[in-house]
Design an enzyme around this catalytic site. Structure first.
Site, PDB file in Angstrom:
ATOM      1  N   SER A  37       0.787  -1.231   0.000  1.00 34.32           N
ATOM      2  CA  SER A  37       0.000   0.000   0.000  1.00 34.32           C
ATOM      3  C   SER A  37       0.817   1.277   0.000  1.00 34.32           C
ATOM      4  CB  SER A  37      -0.933   0.009   1.212  1.00 34.32           C
ATOM      5  OG  SER A  37      -0.195  -0.033   2.423  1.00 34.32           O
TER       6      SER A  37
ATOM      7  N   HIS B 172      -5.419  -4.176  -1.063  1.00 39.10           N
ATOM      8  CA  HIS B 172      -5.288  -3.124  -2.074  1.00 39.10           C
ATOM      9  C   HIS B 172      -5.288  -3.671  -3.491  1.00 39.10           C
ATOM     10  CE1 HIS B 172      -4.531   0.420   0.506  1.00 39.10           C
ATOM     11  NE2 HIS B 172      -4.071  -0.481   1.346  1.00 39.10           N
TER      12      HIS B 172
ATOM     13  N   LYS C 290     -12.240  -0.847   0.973  1.00 41.11           N
ATOM     14  CA  LYS C 290     -11.472  -0.043   0.020  1.00 41.11           C
ATOM     15  C   LYS C 290     -12.203  -0.010  -1.323  1.00 41.11           C
ATOM     16  CE  LYS C 290      -7.075  -0.509   2.416  1.00 41.11           C
ATOM     17  NZ  LYS C 290      -7.581  -1.119   3.663  1.00 41.11           N
TER      18      LYS C 290
END
Length: 396
Positions: free
Chosen positions: A186, A214, A244
């Site tokens: 990340s 991610h 996310k």
């Protein structure tokens, strides 16, 4: 505060953080966290959100969330093992397994909870874990909680991983051995060498564990980094987040049914924390369906990420080795990095500084998170602000 020693400890250490440029000021966002945000009475281009696909404000997700509140109420009412497992939980977990290409999946309250739950449910003091040096804090904490021996290997260094794994095997004292890596890192935006990791795991009989927080929704046409390399049958643990790219909140582990059955029986966050709420579940299901039905949002994300990358490099900034839309602008010195972020703020661009201990000392950076919801006009304004501040501070 009643205890003076505690007060002195807190005040002196907070002062030290501020002196060294390591104290993070927390801003309050008024309204939704979209491509533009409001802080105080000022509007900003938002480049600090993990809302990669813009789904956190998607009207289709809002609609199903509202419907779920109407049919199932606000909260799930209990932990999953008592009577907190709703039909919506079953539907979500079936959809997650389909999405990740596995036999089964289990949902948790956050991605952080996944790593605290899954690692410690399987690994113990008789085992060893090989952990990438740049793994997320939740992986580090999950490893510590397991009480297994933790051996760090240099970031994405497969020779170092193989060497350390063979050394551990030669000791003959560990029952189980596991490799843990982020799928997408990340802070730098680079991708783990999963095919090489699988080769080493098969050679040395190691368990494989990939936290793709991610990557899910981003890599592999949205299906994640494991899918990108076609390794669904080779990775034992696929960890993901609903917070996310999915745009809601929560996390999950996907894998073989026997693994998921064990986690439902022995992972403590599942056993002792109230289950995900109906609205969050319904919105997550809808987001995954949208991802599986269309690549439009994923393609827009990559187009915007590449556009911003190209612009920053053209200006002369260092964006490291990012392979994903995550775009670090590496400044170096912590105080200079924070000043740079503050000047971007003055120019209407909200891009937070990332400094030690999140990244190593001397590698402070502005981490830019372009999303599918940003327009080219927003990105052009961002690049103009970077150019103005960069020249002003003598960085380009």
């Amino acid at each position: 505060m009643a205890n003076n020693l505690l007060r002195l400890f807190l005040e002196s250490n907070l002062a030290n953080l501020k002196k060294n440029g390591l104290y993070n000021e927390i801003d309050t966002v008024y309204g939704a966290n979209g491509p533009m945000i409001t802080i105080g009475n000022k509007s900003f281009i938002n480049l600090s959100s993990n809302n990669y696909l813009g789904l956190a404000t998607d009207p289709r997700l809002k609609k199903v969330a509202q419907e779920a509140i109407g049919s199932h109420g606000l909260g799930s009412g209990a932990v999953r093992t008592i009577n907190g497992t709703l039909d919506l939980h079953d539907k979500l977990e079936n959809k997650l397994a389909e999405f990740k290409g596995t036999e089964a999946a289990i949902a948790y309250q956050s991605g952080f909870n996944c790593n605290m739950a899954a690692i410690s449910a399987v690994m113990d003091k008789h085992d060893v874990i090989f952990s990438d040096a740049l793994n997320h804090a939740s992986i580090i904490d999950g490893c510590r909680l397991s009480k297994a021996t933790i051996i760090r290997y240099e970031h994405s260094d497969m020779d170092d991983l193989r060497k350390k794994a063979k050394q551990a095997i030669s000791l003959g004292k560990y029952k189980k051995m596991m490799i843990i890596t982020d799928g997408v890192f990340s802070m730098d935006g680079d991708i783990a060498k999963l095919p090489d990791i699988v080769d080493i795991a098969e050679e040395l009989n190691l368990i494989t564990y990939v936290d793709d927080a991610h990557g899910s929704g981003v890599t592999g046409n949205g299906y994640g980094t494991v899918k990108q390399f076609g390794l669904e049958e080779k990775i034992d643990f696929q960890i993901g987040t609903l917070s996310k790219a999915i745009g809601v909140v929560g996390g999950y582990v996907a894998g073989k049914k026997v693994l998921i059955d064990w986690l439902k029986a022995r992972s403590r966050p599942f056993l002792f924390s109230t289950a995900l709420s109906p609205a969050d579940i319904a919105a997550s299901i809808k987001a995954i369906e949208l991802l599986m039905d269309s690549k439009e949002l994923n393609q827009a994300l990559w187009e915007n990420g590449n556009y911003l990358k190209h612009g920053l490099v053209k200006l002369g900034f260092n964006i490291g080795k990012s392979e994903t839309p995550i775009t670090p602008c590496i400044i170096g010195d912590e105080k200079v990095t924070q000043l740079f972020s503050n000047r971007l703020y003055d120019e209407g661009v909200y891009a937070k500084s990332i400094v030690f201990p999140t990244v190593p000392k001397g590698t402070g950076r502005i981490r830019n998170m372009p999303t599918s919801a940003h327009t080219k006009e927003m990105l052009d304004r961002t690049l103009a602000a970077y150019e103005k501040v960069g020249r002003e501070m003598g960085l380009i």
